[in-house]
Design an enzyme around this catalytic site. Structure first.
Site, mmCIF file in Angstrom:
data_model
loop_
_atom_site.group_PDB
_atom_site.id
_atom_site.type_symbol
_atom_site.label_atom_id
_atom_site.label_comp_id
_atom_site.label_asym_id
_atom_site.label_seq_id
_atom_site.Cartn_x
_atom_site.Cartn_y
_atom_site.Cartn_z
ATOM 1 N N ASP A 180 2.255 2.685 8.053
ATOM 2 C CA ASP A 180 0.828 1.732 7.900
ATOM 3 C C ASP A 180 1.350 0.503 7.299
ATOM 4 O O ASP A 180 0.843 0.266 5.897
ATOM 5 C CB ASP A 180 -0.125 2.769 6.870
ATOM 6 N N THR A 208 -4.473 0.449 -2.563
ATOM 7 C CA THR A 208 -5.445 1.633 -2.823
ATOM 8 C C THR A 208 -5.509 1.946 -4.433
ATOM 9 O O THR A 208 -4.722 1.787 -5.243
ATOM 10 C CB THR A 208 -4.713 2.907 -2.164
ATOM 11 N N ASP A 239 0.869 -1.250 0.064
ATOM 12 C CA ASP A 239 0.027 -0.006 0.061
ATOM 13 C C ASP A 239 0.958 1.156 0.216
ATOM 14 O O ASP A 239 0.664 2.137 0.715
ATOM 15 C CB ASP A 239 -0.771 0.035 1.301
ATOM 16 N N LYS A 243 1.785 4.799 -1.056
ATOM 17 C CA LYS A 243 0.896 5.790 -1.696
ATOM 18 C C LYS A 243 1.577 7.116 -0.797
ATOM 19 O O LYS A 243 2.041 6.922 0.252
ATOM 20 C CB LYS A 243 -0.440 5.663 -1.299
ATOM 21 N N ASN A 251 0.954 6.967 3.084
ATOM 22 C CA ASN A 251 1.899 6.208 3.802
ATOM 23 C C ASN A 251 3.533 6.574 3.593
ATOM 24 O O ASN A 251 4.208 5.493 4.176
ATOM 25 C CB ASN A 251 1.608 4.722 3.258
#
Length: 208
Positions: free
Chosen positions: A50, A70, A32, A34, A37
């Site tokens: 995260d 995501t 994840d 992004k 994060n």
């Protein structure tokens, strides 16, 4: 984009790459990556956060399935519900770097992530464009840092990786410095919540 902004982009991309390589050496895939994060600590260095949907035990021969991630940052193999490995993190990094460099995803204007090549502006620096094209390679086996070390890419020619890993490299700026130095702010009694302390966490199982 000015040379100064390219330097900032290069520094942060390199630090993110160091973090991903650390995770991948321990057979951990983040899944994840992004902007939300990716944060800066009190000294201005990158921190990947995260890890709630991260998976360990993932190697080039031990792949997993799942829809975690995501929208907009998921690699083609995830969208196609195929088996995948740590290569998905490098795809996500490509989207992140694209957004830092040009302000949006190269698939923003209706591109099909699973079939189309990324659309990048002609004015983009040649080395940066090549970096993005190699990170956003549809075939995960040909993706940058899967078939070659991202550190060897020409975009990072002036990066001293040893200084970066030992935190001797000077970050572009120190965030929130005035706030962090304000002793009158009502920080929680639990000092581990202070933004300068205990910022990162690693599961004991990952140190094996």
């Amino acid at each position: 984009m000015s040379l100064t902004l390219y330097s900032v982009l290069r520094f942060y991309t390199a630090e993110i790459a160091c973090g991903l390589q650390f995770l991948h050496r321990h057979n951990i895939v983040h899944r994840d990556i992004k902007p939300a994060n990716i944060m800066l600590d009190g000294n201005g260095h990158i921190r990947l956060i995260d890890l709630g949907i991260a998976r360990d035990g993932v190697t080039s021969t031990s792949k997993i399935r799942g829809k975690a991630g995501t929208p907009g940052y998921k690699a083609p193999e995830v969208l196609l519900r195929q088996e995948f490995n740590t290569a998905v993190d490098w795809w996500s990094l490509g989207i992140v770097v694209s957004r830092m460099a040009i302000g949006f995803s190269p698939f923003y204007h209706g591109g099909n992530i699973t079939t189309d090549k990324p659309k990048l502006p002609s004015w983009l620096d040649a080395d940066l464009k090549d970096l993005l094209l190699n990170l956003l390679e549809i075939n995960p086996e040909k993706r940058l840092d899967v078939n070659s070390n991202i550190r060897d890419h020409p975009f990072f020619n002036d990066i001293c990786w040893e200084d970066l890993e030992t935190r001797r490299a000077q970050p572009p700026f120190i965030p929130f410095k005035a706030i962090l130095e304000n002793e009158d702010l009502p920080w929680p009694e639990n000092q581990t919540l202070h933004p300068e302390d205990e910022f990162n966490y690693m599961s004991p199982s990952w140190t094996r």
